[in-house]
Design an enzyme around this catalytic site. Structure first.
Site, PDB file in Angstrom:
ATOM      1  N   ASP A 167     -52.611 -25.571 -51.370  1.00 57.83           N
ATOM      2  CA  ASP A 167     -52.077 -26.821 -50.824  1.00 57.83           C
ATOM      3  C   ASP A 167     -51.935 -27.871 -51.914  1.00 57.83           C
ATOM      4  OD1 ASP A 167     -51.715 -26.746 -47.831  1.00 57.83           O
ATOM      5  OD2 ASP A 167     -53.735 -25.939 -47.960  1.00 57.83           O
ATOM      6  N   GLY A 168     -52.939 -27.971 -52.786  1.00 58.61           N
ATOM      7  CA  GLY A 168     -52.873 -28.960 -53.854  1.00 58.61           C
ATOM      8  C   GLY A 168     -51.738 -28.690 -54.820  1.00 58.61           C
TER       9      GLY A 168
END
Length: 395
Positions: A167-168
């Protein structure tokens, strides 16, 4: 101080975690980010650690954002969203493909009312393909990209990261994609749609894995903390129970390390001149480096490596990061006053610009804190707001 993205208006309608973090990054540099939340609130508000019922992850992820509640499943919510989108520069969303279209908010409809709009669609598997409508989270991307297959001990199972790595990475890619699309708009005058699948950015970071298999039929095995490209490269235990990481990606550093640990004879070995060849002798190198480190306290190890100009770093926890003087000198940790929690510390903005720096102006606000303020700018007076609240459209 206004940031370099001041004047840019972003509607963040995404949840958990890639899309919202991309909006956070834009907000850090001055963009006006309006967080559109379901009246129940973004799930991140109750995700993870809390203090006095206040979600701590939200304080970081929601920083520099105005919280506006709006139920997009209702006709009234959809109409209000169209008004907001009409003068926005960017919309970031992560609904399952087809959801915006079902609400009459697909890109053709939004483009009709705002030709310059950039719509960033961040989903697990993208807008097309056989998996497009599957629920998608970063965990699945970490598995499907090949990351998990590479991670872990040789005799252990594939290993997932204990935080939102995919996600990052996708958030960083989304922020870059948005800025790329805005740069194109500056030339053409037209916005465009961004289709970002969380499974893809992490795949890019795996480097040569695909091409090595394509050209050589080779699959990199799990190697724990070792590397197939150089050695010594590992995590080593110190005499006082600490851990340090050592890397020797450069030949000169590898030579400094073995000299430091009293094994200069290794430099004369025919295999020592190549990182890949050193990796095939990792057992011997780890034994030499590990034994030397095991006899010394962490501070002594770090001091000796620094003096020898060899690459080493302590293995930190969050407590260590907050106390480290170098992070303090860089300003990596920001102290942010917050109405709910008082003074809080969190990660600062990603990088330092010399002339137009970004800033954390406020931490994640309470749910709906800016609903009345923002919607008033679109003709929603107090009486109409009360009607919408009674109907469950806003909170």
């Amino acid at each position: 101080m206004e940031g370099p993205l001041s004047g840019l208006r972003v509607l963040d309608t995404a949840t958990l975690f890639a899309g919202p973090l991309a909006a956070t990054l834009l907000g850090d540099f001055g963009a006006e980010v309006v967080k559109i939340e379901h009246p129940r609130g973004d799930p991140v508000r109750s995700h993870g650690a809390q203090r006095d019922g206040v979600g701590l992850w939200w304080k970081m992820l929601g920083r520099n954002k105005k919280s506006v509640t709006l139920y997009l499943g209702s006709a009234e919510g959809q109409e209000l969203f169209r008004r907001l989108a009409a003068d926005a520069d960017v919309v970031i969303e992560n609904f399952r493909p087809g959801t915006l279209e079902r609400w009459g908010l697909g890109y053709p409809q939004l483009r009709d009312i705002n030709p310059g709009l950039v719509l960033a669609r961040v989903t697990g598997f993208g807008q097309i393909g056989p998996y497009a409508r599957r629920p998608g989270f970063g965990t699945l991307a970490e598995a499907m990209s090949g990351f998990a297959a590479l991670t872990g001990e040789p005799d252990g199972p594939p290993t997932l990261p204990p935080f939102g790595l995919a996600d990052g990475i996708a958030a960083l890619a989304t922020a870059f994609a948005v800025m790329t699309a805005l740069r194109a708009r500056a030339e053409t005058g037209h916005g465009q749609q961004i289709d970002l699948a969380i499974i893809e950015p992490i795949l890019t970071l795996l480097g040569p894995q695909l091409i090595a298999y394509d050209q050589l039929g080779e699959l990199q095995p799990r190697m724990g903390n070792r590397s197939s490209n150089n050695a010594p490269r590992n995590i080593y235990r110190t005499a006082d129970g600490g851990w340090v990481a050592v890397s020797t990606s450069a030949q000169s550093v590898a030579e400094r390390v073995v000299r430091l640990v009293g094994r200069p004879d290794l430099i004369d070995q025919p295999w020592f001149g190549s990182g890949a060849e050193r990796a095939t002798h990792a057992d011997e190198l780890d034994a030499a480096v590990g034994a030397w480190i095991a006899e010394r306290d962490t501070g002594a190890v770090l001091s000796a490596f620094e003096k020898a100009e060899a690459a080493v770093a302590p293995v930190y926890t969050a407590a260590d990061v907050l106390a480290d003087p170098h992070f303090q000198a860089l300003g990596t940790i920001a102290e942010v006053p917050d109405a709910e929690l008082g003074l809080i510390r969190m990660q600062n903005i990603l990088f330092r610009l010399s002339d137009t720096p970004g800033a954390i102006r406020w931490a994640g606000p309470p749910l709906g804190a800016h609903t009345a303020q923002v919607l008033a700018g679109y003709g929603v007076d107090a009486a109409r707001l009360a009607e919408l609240r009674t109907a469950g459209v806003v909170r």
